[in-house]
Design a protein around this motif. Structure first.
Motif, short mmCIF file in Angstrom:
data_model
loop_
_atom_site.label_atom_id
_atom_site.label_comp_id
_atom_site.label_asym_id
_atom_site.label_seq_id
_atom_site.Cartn_x
_atom_site.Cartn_y
_atom_site.Cartn_z
N TYR A 391 0.78 -1.31 0.23
CA TYR A 391 0.33 -0.02 -0.17
C TYR A 391 0.74 1.05 -0.18
CZ TYR A 391 0.68 0.97 5.03
OH TYR A 391 1.66 1.93 5.62
N GLN A 397 1.05 9.37 2.66
CA GLN A 397 1.32 9.27 4.21
C GLN A 397 1.26 11.04 4.28
OE1 GLN A 397 5.43 7.60 5.30
NE2 GLN A 397 5.05 8.17 7.95
N GLU A 478 -0.88 -3.21 8.65
CA GLU A 478 -1.22 -1.68 8.38
C GLU A 478 -2.00 -2.26 6.14
OE1 GLU A 478 2.16 -0.33 8.25
OE2 GLU A 478 2.63 0.08 10.49
N VAL A 482 -5.62 -0.76 4.91
CA VAL A 482 -5.61 0.54 3.57
C VAL A 482 -6.54 -0.85 2.66
CG1 VAL A 482 -4.36 0.98 1.77
CG2 VAL A 482 -3.81 1.31 4.41
N GLU A 615 -5.25 7.83 2.24
CA GLU A 615 -3.52 8.24 2.66
C GLU A 615 -4.20 7.44 4.38
OE1 GLU A 615 -4.64 12.50 3.79
OE2 GLU A 615 -5.36 11.75 6.18
N TYR A 616 -3.15 7.55 5.00
CA TYR A 616 -2.34 6.86 6.52
C TYR A 616 -1.78 7.43 6.99
CZ TYR A 616 1.77 5.86 4.35
OH TYR A 616 3.48 5.33 3.36
N CYS A 617 -1.15 7.59 7.94
CA CYS A 617 -0.48 8.25 8.81
C CYS A 617 -0.38 7.09 10.35
CB CYS A 617 -0.88 9.18 9.26
SG CYS A 617 -2.23 9.42 10.38
N PHE A 646 -1.48 3.60 14.24
CA PHE A 646 -2.16 3.61 12.97
C PHE A 646 -4.05 3.85 12.43
CE2 PHE A 646 -2.02 1.90 8.12
CZ PHE A 646 -1.50 2.49 7.90
N ALA A 648 -6.31 4.99 8.67
CA ALA A 648 -5.61 5.40 7.11
C ALA A 648 -7.45 5.21 6.66
CB ALA A 648 -5.70 4.13 5.96
#
Length: 662
Positions: A391, A397, A478, A482, A615-617, A646, A648
């Protein structure tokens, strides 16, 4: 035969003296750049005593016991130009070897390669410069008065029975036996012990007690020459080490020659450093950057990581712990912490090391547990990065979240269009449109235990397998989170992400060039949000180009063929524009998480295109999984907890297209 008698005067001071020396003919070695010298034969020569205004005859005793070769052994005897010690420009070489044989002092000197000294060195090689002189200081003289001499010479004989060569110089005129040549600064003097004897015939110096100044300044006659020699070598060695550690090894010779004690030498160095720092406008600051315990802990961590992965870097600190078992490491940390493990059985040591029982004088968290946790984090991080979650290739990010509250996303429209302004026209304001969305930081984790039994059994492999499995599991978690956004077709702004209303879905019987063109067309025709400004309410085409082809396992071969530069279309004249190097080249991404629909595939724009897609963070300060440790409660050992913060979310639909059979 009369019995020799002796009387010793208090230590006096004399400056450095010089003696004639000679170059050994044809001794120059071109390959090594060295030349051999005879720096003393000990022959008698006449000097003049300016204090008593009388001549005397000086003789150097040249034996291994009489000559202090410490400076030669330390490599600090330099070859100078005319005994000048005030500038580095006068250094013409360095004695790389010195020895005493058959009553002569020999040395091998390596000549300078400084281009500015090439002319002087060439004259030495050619024999133009032939005179050499040695500079030395005397620590002990034996004086035979003229009346007590048996050879009839009408002046007293002064024999140096303990002396130190300092430097060798190339000179115009060597030591003149008819004069007194003293090369050192007259302000620099060296202590010398003078012993007056009434007779010398048949005397064995090694059997006679030699006077020596003790720390209080008085003279004793109880130490033999061998004992004095051993003490002098110890003093010289300690001063050389002191100067080397202070970064000024060149000062050792002068301190040794001046007869300074080790303590006085250290004080002199400290004062010199303070004066130098004060001249620069600063102060001497001593800062401890890492204590012994932290250094030991880092060394143990290096050794453990290297044991698990021989490719890991191993410094000198870690190398000294290499080969230790886990029990050995536990004992070392306990002993360093004040817990004496001698006589303890292995189970007790394991309990103390992992703090499953109270160790006397060893409170708080266990150092060994901290070592295990740090090693676990390194190994887990390697496994986490090696898993290669796909992903990250196409999702974006976002900035780290400062807390666990909702993360608000503001989707901004395309920039307002520019308007032509006439000669007297005015600028008008444009405006952005926005749409809101939010998601929340999630947390995942598990706990494993490192038990007393694992420590006793040195079961590092099982421990490593557990922590690396944590890293792989974090990467899988993760990835699943996603891709669930795609397979679950989550809503974005009131409609599913892939929907006819969003004009980003299509049908295709197979993955081929035609279906790729159709999917690309869906992305090309996407339009931005309406811009709201003065006199403006319209949309603009975004012209998005796909970058990635996301396929399930069943379509891997077809995806690789279509994106390969070796793929040739079946119809003559067709162009495979999606192959590597083509105008619309695609990077294939094969993801088994898409296998639920074996014929469904996606196109995705680059994560830094004009629109966002997914988006992910991470939580701020924890960019990935982290392992922490604490003393076990339900198990005898240390509990290791892996946690991951985590999140997303799907932000926009315009940067993706989906194709699947009707």
């Amino acid at each position: 035969m009369p019995t020799p008698s002796a009387s010793a005067t208090p230590p006096q001071s004399l400056p450095m003296q010089t003696r004639e020396a000679s170059i050994v003919p044809s001794s120059y070695d071109e390959a090594e750049g060295t030349i051999e010298l005879v720096w003393t034969t000990g022959a008698r020569g006449i000097r003049y005593d300016w204090w008593k205004e009388e001549q005397y005859e000086e003789e150097l005793q040249v034996t291994p016991e009489s000559v202090d070769m410490t400076r030669f052994e330390a490599g600090t005897v330099q070859a100078l130009d005319s005994h000048s010690t005030y500038s580095l420009s006068t250094v013409l070489g360095r004695a790389v070897q010195g020895w005493i044989t058959d009553g002569q002092g020999h040395a091998r000197v390596k000549l300078s390669v400084d281009p500015e000294k090439a002319g002087r060195i060439a004259d030495i090689k050619a024999g133009v410069i032939r005179s050499v002189s040695v500079g030395y200081t005397v620590q002990r003289y034996e004086v035979i008065e003229a009346a007590d001499r048996t050879d009839g010479r009408p002046m007293k004989l002064v024999r140096a029975t303990r002396w130190t060569p300092h430097e060798i110089s190339f000179v115009n005129v060597p030591f003149d036996t008819g004069s007194t040549t003293r090369s050192a600064d007259p302000r620099t003097e060296y202590p010398v012990q003078i012993i007056t004897r009434s007779a010398t015939a048949g005397r064995n110096l090694s059997e006679q007690p030699m006077p020596q100044s003790n720390a209080g300044g008085t003279t004793t006659a109880t130490q033999t020459q061998d004992e004095l020699l051993a003490a002098e070598r110890t003093r010289a060695s300690e001063i050389i080490t002191l100067c080397r550690d202070a970064g000024v090894p060149e000062q050792a010779a002068d301190m040794i020659g001046q007869g300074l004690t080790v303590e006085a030498s250290g004080l002199k160095l400290l004062r010199a450093m303070a004066n130098k720092d004060a001249a620069a406008g600063g102060h001497i600051n001593v800062t401890t950057t890492r204590d012994e315990g932290a250094t030991r802990q880092l060394g143990l961590e290096e050794a453990l990581v290297h044991r698990l992965d021989p490719r890991a870097k191993l410094t000198d600190n870690g190398r000294q712990h290499r080969g230790l078992s886990l029990m050995d490491m536990g004992r070392e940390l306990l002993d360093a912490g004040g817990v004496k493990t001698r006589g303890m059985d292995r189970m007790t040591v394991a309990g103390y090391a992992l703090q499953t029982r109270s160790a006397p004088g060893y409170m708080g968290s266990t150092d060994f547990g901290a070592v295990l946790a740090n090693v676990a984090n390194k190994r887990m991080r390697e496994a986490y990065e090696r898993i290669g979650a796909t992903y990250k290739l196409w999702a974006r990010q976002a900035a780290a979240a400062p807390d666990l509250k909702d993360i608000n996303i503001v989707q901004i429209s395309d920039a307002p269009g520019l308007r032509k302004i006439g000669e007297s026209g005015e600028y008008t304001y444009g405006a952005f449109s926005d749409a809101g969305n939010s998601y929340r930081m999630g947390k995942a984790g598990r706990i494993i235990a490192f038990t007393d039994e694992m420590l006793i059994n040195d079961d590092l492999r099982s421990y490593d397998r557990m922590v690396t499995a944590f890293g792989a599991a974090a990467g899988d978690y993760e990835n699943e989170l996603v891709y669930a956004l795609l397979t679950g077709n989550v809503p974005v702004q009131g409609a599913p992400m892939f929907d006819a209303a969003h004009a980003n879905v299509g049908t295709a019987a197979a993955l081929d060039v035609d279906s790729l063109r159709a999917a690309r067309m869906l992305m090309r025709k996407q339009i931005g949000m309406k811009n709201k400004g003065e006199g403006e309410d319209k949309t603009r085409p975004l012209n998005i180009s796909p970058k990635y082809l996301l396929v399930p396992s069943d379509l891997e071969t077809a995806a690789n063929m279509l994106t390969s530069s070796n793929y040739v279309p079946t119809t003559q004249g067709d162009i495979n524009e999606f192959a590597a190097g083509g105008r619309n080249a695609l990077d294939p991404i094969v993801e088994p998480l898409l296998d639920g629909a074996p014929n469904r595939w996606f196109l995705a724009a680059d994560s830094w295109s004009r629109v966002d897609t997914v988006e992910y963070c991470y939580l701020e300060g924890q960019n990935g999984p982290v392992i922490t440790q604490k003393q076990g409660w339900e198990v005898d050992g240390v509990e290791l907890k892996c946690k991951l913060y985590f999140a997303a979310a799907a932000v926009d639909w315009r940067g993706m297209a989906r194709m699947q059979p009707a």
